[in-house]
Design an enzyme around this catalytic site. Sequence first.
Site, mmCIF file in Angstrom:
data_model
loop_
_atom_site.group_PDB
_atom_site.id
_atom_site.type_symbol
_atom_site.label_atom_id
_atom_site.label_comp_id
_atom_site.label_asym_id
_atom_site.label_seq_id
_atom_site.Cartn_x
_atom_site.Cartn_y
_atom_site.Cartn_z
ATOM 1 N N CYS A 85 36.365 47.074 30.692
ATOM 2 C CA CYS A 85 37.809 48.224 30.759
ATOM 3 C C CYS A 85 38.456 47.836 29.221
ATOM 4 O O CYS A 85 37.597 49.059 28.835
ATOM 5 C CB CYS A 85 39.194 47.467 31.530
ATOM 6 S SG CYS A 85 40.631 47.882 31.690
ATOM 7 N N HIS A 202 35.690 45.481 36.391
ATOM 8 C CA HIS A 202 36.264 44.434 36.614
ATOM 9 C C HIS A 202 35.179 43.049 36.748
ATOM 10 O O HIS A 202 35.271 42.859 37.870
ATOM 11 C CB HIS A 202 37.251 43.826 36.537
ATOM 12 C CG HIS A 202 38.576 44.418 35.624
ATOM 13 N ND1 HIS A 202 39.407 43.944 34.166
ATOM 14 C CD2 HIS A 202 39.083 45.477 35.990
ATOM 15 C CE1 HIS A 202 39.877 44.260 34.062
ATOM 16 N NE2 HIS A 202 39.903 45.022 34.779
ATOM 17 N N GLU A 204 34.657 40.115 36.489
ATOM 18 C CA GLU A 204 35.413 38.853 36.757
ATOM 19 C C GLU A 204 36.277 38.348 37.961
ATOM 20 O O GLU A 204 36.454 37.439 38.294
ATOM 21 C CB GLU A 204 36.412 38.717 35.021
ATOM 22 C CG GLU A 204 37.338 39.269 34.522
ATOM 23 C CD GLU A 204 37.133 40.763 34.578
ATOM 24 O OE1 GLU A 204 38.157 41.081 34.318
ATOM 25 O OE2 GLU A 204 36.367 41.385 34.405
#
Length: 224
Positions: A85, A202, A204
């Site tokens: 990002c 993302h 994560e």
Amino acid sequence: MTVSIVRFGGSNCDRDAKRALEHLGIDAEIVWHEDGLPADTEGIVLPGGFSYGDYLRAGAMAARSPIMESVREAASEGVPVLGVCNGAQIGCESGLTDGAFTTNESARFQCEHVYLRVERADTPWTAAYEEGDVIEIPIAHGEGRYEIPDDRLAKLEDDDRVLFRYCDENGETNPAANPNGSKNAVAGVLGDRDTVAVMMPHPERATLPDIGPTDGRGVLRAFE
């Protein structure tokens, strides 16, 4: 492997990245950009957020932090580097990868789950998948539209450096499945080495089973 997660002023996904990596049994620490990279750094994450308030251009100011020279040097030596990002914006701005990320076609911030098609499965970031696999990963950005001049895009494609592409749940690319209007539906790209990657979604945030899909685990396993 010890992964250094570089925190800039305005980063806000650094702790998310740390928790996700540690959930996978990977040692990770958050590093303030002014302190430089620790000597034992064996992997680097440039996390999401709004470094320096996205002034000038998203990622432009962080890309000029002195630590980025160390990141580029580490990348040139084969250390795995992942920009996510805002970290992807920083990665492009600092020359780790080609292209740039700019304002979404919708001209608004978008936070939603999207589908990605794995374009290559022979990289550290995609070794857990098969080419053509469709994975579900969330996005959260206002400047996620990937742009690059046509001639450089052609070279990027010819060099097979597109890592992920936005698609629908069946793996088809179409305007409705491209959330931000990225050129050629590009969602993630590789640097000159396949140990360097940037991506707008993302991974994560798609790692911990308690909060949703876990398709992002495969990306982070590159640090094992």
